[in-house]
Write an enzyme that holds these catalytic residues in place. Structure first.
Site, PDB file in Angstrom:
ATOM      1  N   ARG A  53       0.887  -1.116  -0.001  1.00 39.68           N
ATOM      2  CA  ARG A  53       0.113   0.116   0.009  1.00 39.68           C
ATOM      3  C   ARG A  53       0.895   1.161   0.163  1.00 39.68           C
ATOM      4  O   ARG A  53       0.654   1.867   0.842  1.00 39.68           O
ATOM      5  CB  ARG A  53      -1.118   0.091   1.070  1.00 39.68           C
ATOM      6  CG  ARG A  53      -1.685  -1.526   1.132  1.00 39.68           C
ATOM      7  CD  ARG A  53      -3.068  -1.323   1.918  1.00 39.68           C
ATOM      8  NE  ARG A  53      -4.190  -1.545   1.149  1.00 39.68           N
ATOM      9  CZ  ARG A  53      -5.385  -1.404   1.593  1.00 39.68           C
ATOM     10  NH1 ARG A  53      -5.606  -1.497   2.738  1.00 39.68           N
ATOM     11  NH2 ARG A  53      -6.251  -1.838   0.548  1.00 39.68           N
TER      12      ARG A  53
ATOM     13  N   GLN B 172      -0.162   2.054  -5.828  1.00 39.79           N
ATOM     14  CA  GLN B 172      -1.586   2.326  -5.524  1.00 39.79           C
ATOM     15  C   GLN B 172      -2.397   1.788  -7.018  1.00 39.79           C
ATOM     16  O   GLN B 172      -3.155   1.469  -7.114  1.00 39.79           O
ATOM     17  CB  GLN B 172      -1.676   3.930  -5.566  1.00 39.79           C
ATOM     18  CG  GLN B 172      -2.759   3.986  -4.563  1.00 39.79           C
ATOM     19  CD  GLN B 172      -2.734   5.494  -4.072  1.00 39.79           C
ATOM     20  OE1 GLN B 172      -1.932   6.477  -4.437  1.00 39.79           O
ATOM     21  NE2 GLN B 172      -3.660   5.790  -3.231  1.00 39.79           N
TER      22      GLN B 172
ATOM     23  N   ASP C 165      -3.248  -1.834  -7.185  1.00 35.15           N
ATOM     24  CA  ASP C 165      -3.984  -2.030  -5.940  1.00 35.15           C
ATOM     25  C   ASP C 165      -5.291  -2.602  -6.297  1.00 35.15           C
ATOM     26  O   ASP C 165      -6.279  -1.749  -6.282  1.00 35.15           O
ATOM     27  CB  ASP C 165      -3.962  -1.083  -4.617  1.00 35.15           C
ATOM     28  CG  ASP C 165      -4.405  -1.345  -3.415  1.00 35.15           C
ATOM     29  OD1 ASP C 165      -4.946  -2.714  -3.366  1.00 35.15           O
ATOM     30  OD2 ASP C 165      -4.427  -0.685  -2.701  1.00 35.15           O
TER      31      ASP C 165
ATOM     32  N   SER D 236      -7.895  -2.371  -3.344  1.00 36.28           N
ATOM     33  CA  SER D 236      -8.634  -0.989  -3.340  1.00 36.28           C
ATOM     34  C   SER D 236      -9.832  -0.653  -4.450  1.00 36.28           C
ATOM     35  O   SER D 236     -10.808  -0.213  -4.395  1.00 36.28           O
ATOM     36  CB  SER D 236      -7.456   0.238  -3.314  1.00 36.28           C
ATOM     37  OG  SER D 236      -7.062  -0.249  -2.151  1.00 36.28           O
TER      38      SER D 236
ATOM     39  N   TYR E 273      -3.684  -1.059   7.478  1.00 33.85           N
ATOM     40  CA  TYR E 273      -4.596  -2.015   7.944  1.00 33.85           C
ATOM     41  C   TYR E 273      -5.073  -1.754   9.364  1.00 33.85           C
ATOM     42  O   TYR E 273      -3.917  -1.596  10.092  1.00 33.85           O
ATOM     43  CB  TYR E 273      -4.389  -3.399   7.585  1.00 33.85           C
ATOM     44  CG  TYR E 273      -4.639  -3.640   6.138  1.00 33.85           C
ATOM     45  CD1 TYR E 273      -5.753  -3.853   5.450  1.00 33.85           C
ATOM     46  CD2 TYR E 273      -3.342  -4.015   5.521  1.00 33.85           C
ATOM     47  CE1 TYR E 273      -5.659  -3.957   4.303  1.00 33.85           C
ATOM     48  CE2 TYR E 273      -3.543  -4.403   4.110  1.00 33.85           C
ATOM     49  CZ  TYR E 273      -4.530  -4.342   3.542  1.00 33.85           C
ATOM     50  OH  TYR E 273      -4.821  -4.789   2.085  1.00 33.85           O
TER      51      TYR E 273
HETATM   52  P1  NAD Z   1     -10.032  -3.243   5.141  1.00 37.77           P
HETATM   53  O1  NAD Z   1     -11.046  -3.726   4.171  1.00 37.77           O
HETATM   54  O2  NAD Z   1      -9.137  -4.224   5.921  1.00 37.77           O
HETATM   55  O3  NAD Z   1     -11.098  -2.722   6.763  1.00 37.77           O
HETATM   56  C1  NAD Z   1     -11.957  -1.877   6.256  1.00 37.77           C
HETATM   57  C2  NAD Z   1     -12.183  -0.787   7.336  1.00 37.77           C
HETATM   58  O4  NAD Z   1     -12.592  -1.363   8.645  1.00 37.77           O
HETATM   59  C3  NAD Z   1     -10.862  -0.194   7.748  1.00 37.77           C
HETATM   60  O5  NAD Z   1     -10.738   1.340   7.694  1.00 37.77           O
HETATM   61  C4  NAD Z   1     -10.558  -0.677   9.236  1.00 37.77           C
HETATM   62  O6  NAD Z   1      -9.643   0.255  10.013  1.00 37.77           O
HETATM   63  C5  NAD Z   1     -11.771  -0.994   9.703  1.00 37.77           C
HETATM   64  N1  NAD Z   1     -11.860  -1.799  10.937  1.00 37.77           N
HETATM   65  C6  NAD Z   1     -11.080  -2.862  11.277  1.00 37.77           C
HETATM   66  N2  NAD Z   1     -11.695  -3.300  12.219  1.00 37.77           N
HETATM   67  C7  NAD Z   1     -12.850  -2.722  12.738  1.00 37.77           C
HETATM   68  C8  NAD Z   1     -13.523  -2.468  13.979  1.00 37.77           C
HETATM   69  N3  NAD Z   1     -13.386  -3.503  14.933  1.00 37.77           N
HETATM   70  N4  NAD Z   1     -14.603  -1.664  14.105  1.00 37.77           N
HETATM   71  C9  NAD Z   1     -14.621  -0.730  12.932  1.00 37.77           C
HETATM   72  N5  NAD Z   1     -13.973  -0.670  11.970  1.00 37.77           N
HETATM   73  C10 NAD Z   1     -12.945  -1.801  11.639  1.00 37.77           C
HETATM   74  O7  NAD Z   1      -9.290  -1.962   4.965  1.00 37.77           O
HETATM   75  P2  NAD Z   1      -9.021  -1.212   3.604  1.00 37.77           P
HETATM   76  O8  NAD Z   1     -10.376  -0.490   3.141  1.00 37.77           O
HETATM   77  O9  NAD Z   1      -8.569  -2.009   2.578  1.00 37.77           O
HETATM   78  O10 NAD Z   1      -7.950  -0.330   3.800  1.00 37.77           O
HETATM   79  C11 NAD Z   1      -7.713   0.615   5.030  1.00 37.77           C
HETATM   80  C12 NAD Z   1      -6.734   1.796   4.731  1.00 37.77           C
HETATM   81  O11 NAD Z   1      -5.609   1.608   4.104  1.00 37.77           O
HETATM   82  C13 NAD Z   1      -7.244   2.772   3.978  1.00 37.77           C
HETATM   83  O12 NAD Z   1      -8.414   3.300   4.569  1.00 37.77           O
HETATM   84  C14 NAD Z   1      -6.191   3.458   3.705  1.00 37.77           C
HETATM   85  O13 NAD Z   1      -5.854   4.649   4.555  1.00 37.77           O
HETATM   86  C15 NAD Z   1      -5.157   2.550   3.466  1.00 37.77           C
HETATM   87  N6  NAD Z   1      -4.757   2.217   2.044  1.00 37.77           N
HETATM   88  C16 NAD Z   1      -3.540   3.020   1.594  1.00 37.77           C
HETATM   89  C17 NAD Z   1      -3.368   2.589   0.167  1.00 37.77           C
HETATM   90  C18 NAD Z   1      -2.083   3.027  -0.185  1.00 37.77           C
HETATM   91  O14 NAD Z   1      -1.276   3.942   0.325  1.00 37.77           O
HETATM   92  N7  NAD Z   1      -1.752   2.860  -1.533  1.00 37.77           N
HETATM   93  C19 NAD Z   1      -4.251   1.881  -0.828  1.00 37.77           C
HETATM   94  C20 NAD Z   1      -5.397   1.357  -0.145  1.00 37.77           C
HETATM   95  C21 NAD Z   1      -5.747   1.576   1.395  1.00 37.77           C
END
Ligand code: NAD
Length: 375
Positions: A122, A127, A130, A133, A228
């Site tokens: 990530r 990106q 990915d 995402s 994550y």
């Molecule tokens: P994910 O699908 O694993 O989880 C979805 C969301 O659920 C996350 O925001 C996580 O914090 C939340 N979560 C986990 N446990 C929880 C709980 N008990 N209660 C409530 N919420 C909970 O994650 P995702 O959406 O694939 O990615 C998370 C973050 O990663 C993104 O928001 C972003 O900031 C980051 N990201 C960065 C890049 C990059 O830099 N290239 C790319 C994609 C995502």
């Protein structure tokens, strides 16, 4: 370099790993692109569209797998098909590596270089490759549309001579990629949105989209270096459930998105919370394929509880918009190929010490090379 796109075989899967537009890009690079006949059927791409883009269509799947230098698909291959690829060839797809030791073992044994799309780092550089995402974004959109179609109320506030209708109340739990898109979509339709996440920065992002943030003091939560969320302790989860229950009881729609990559999804909504929700309300569980965030979710099904709450476990919801999901997925694949493309040799240049490859290549040269899966 010869690239083969087999037709997806997993039930409920409607996407194709490559669409005609991106096939054209690969042909322009100098690749030979072979697509199994009807691979684009469920995402509304005809064989003739691929042919017009310069790809070849085949009905001989085994031959396609055997002669390709790179096989790209959306879903992991069945173990029975791994041996069909030639030694030294590459395979790219979601591989579910944490749950598939046998598959990883057979990819290594077959001498295949296996790329797990879930393991794409990530980072800003990666990106554009990915797929987690790109697909989560569309799943978040679809979750709202699915809920909207099932709710017997409208989303926006409406003031008419016949009376005033208040806006639908939507609660989004988990404000990652999918959750943010769900918030944005629900806001566009006029709903009142509340959101919760264990990561403080995610709540700030939710607020910037116009959602109300539910703040629960859970103590230390934090995230991994990949962005994550970390797994909560049983005590933290219990506190979260209690605080969320009040919002759930007042919501028309609850969308849960907490997947916890590589682990079973946490239960965020228990049966007793569902029992206190109002008749006609809808829960969409985007973590359904990973075990679900809701007690009572059945993957690929919709359940109506005794008190009239609908729990939607349909998955993967990005397949509801299969054409756009395929378009984004195939862009991720092509971006990966282009990034490592050597225009002179007209093939990909591979250096396993590269930061991206170190993260997403699981097997290579007859062995498991990824640190996390070696054991
Ligand atoms: P994910 O699908 O694993 O989880 C979805 C969301 O659920 C996350 O925001 C996580 O914090 C939340 N979560 C986990 N446990 C929880 C709980 N008990 N209660 C409530 N919420 C909970 O994650 P995702 O959406 O694939 O990615 C998370 C973050 O990663 C993104 O928001 C972003 O900031 C980051 N990201 C960065 C890049 C990059 O830099 N290239 C790319 C994609 C995502």
């Amino acid at each position: 370099m010869e690239i083969f796109i087999p037709k997806e075989t997993v039930p409920h899967e409607r996407r194709a790993a490559l669409v005609p537009d991106t096939a054209k890009k690969l042909c322009a690079l100098g690749c030979k692109v072979v697509v199994e006949s009807n691979a684009g059927n469920h995402s509304d791409f005809a064989d003739s569209d691929y042919e017009a883009a310069g790809a070849q269509i085949t009905t001989d799947r085994s031959a396609g797998l055997a002669s390709a230098d790179l096989v790209a698909r959306v879903r992991k291959p069945p173990v029975s098909e791994v041996g069909s690829q030639k030694k030294g060839a590459m395979h790219m797809s979601f591989l579910d590596p944490f749950n598939e030791p046998e598959l990883i073992g057979s990819l290594a044994a077959a001498g295949v270089t296996a790329v797990s799309l879930e393991m794409m780092p990530r980072t800003t550089l990666a990106q554009k490759m990915d797929a987690i995402s790109s697909q989560a974004n569309l799943a978040g959109y679809s979750a709202v549309i699915v809920a909207c179609r099932r709710l017997s109320k409208i989303f926006p506030m409406m003031m008419t001579p016949a009376g005033t209708l208040s806006p639908a109340k939507v609660f989004v739990i988990g404000v990652g990629v999918a959750g943010l898109q769900a918030i944005a979509t629900a806001k566009r339709l006029g709903a009142r949105v509340t959101a919760f996440d264990t990561r403080a920065e995610a709540l700030e992002q939710a607020e910037s989209l116009g959602a109300k943030a539910l703040r629960i003091d859970l103590g230390e939560t934090g995230g991994t270096d990949q962005g994550y969320a970390k797994e909560l302790t049983p005590e933290q989860l219990e506190k979260q459930r209690i605080e969320q229950a009040k919002v759930c009881a007042q919501s028309d729609i609850v969308i849960t998105t907490a997947k916890l990559f590589g682990r079973k999804a946490p239960i965020l909504i228990t049966k007793d919370v569902v029992a206190k929700m109002t008749r006609g309300s809808v829960i969409v569980d985007l973590a359904a394929e990973g075990g679900g965030n809701v007690e009572g979710t059945i993957v690929h099904e919709e359940v109506i509880t005794e008190n009239g709450v609908r729990i939607v476990g349909l998955a993967p919801l990005e397949c509801d918009v299969a054409q756009h999901a395929s378009l984004m997925f195939s862009s991720n694949i092509v971006n990966f190929i282009e990034h490592f493309w050597d225009p002179e040799a007209k093939e990909m240049k591979f250096d396993l010490s590269d930061e991206i490859l170190k993260s997403c290549v699981i097997t290579h040269g007859g062995e498991t090379v990824h640190e996390r899966f070696k054991a």
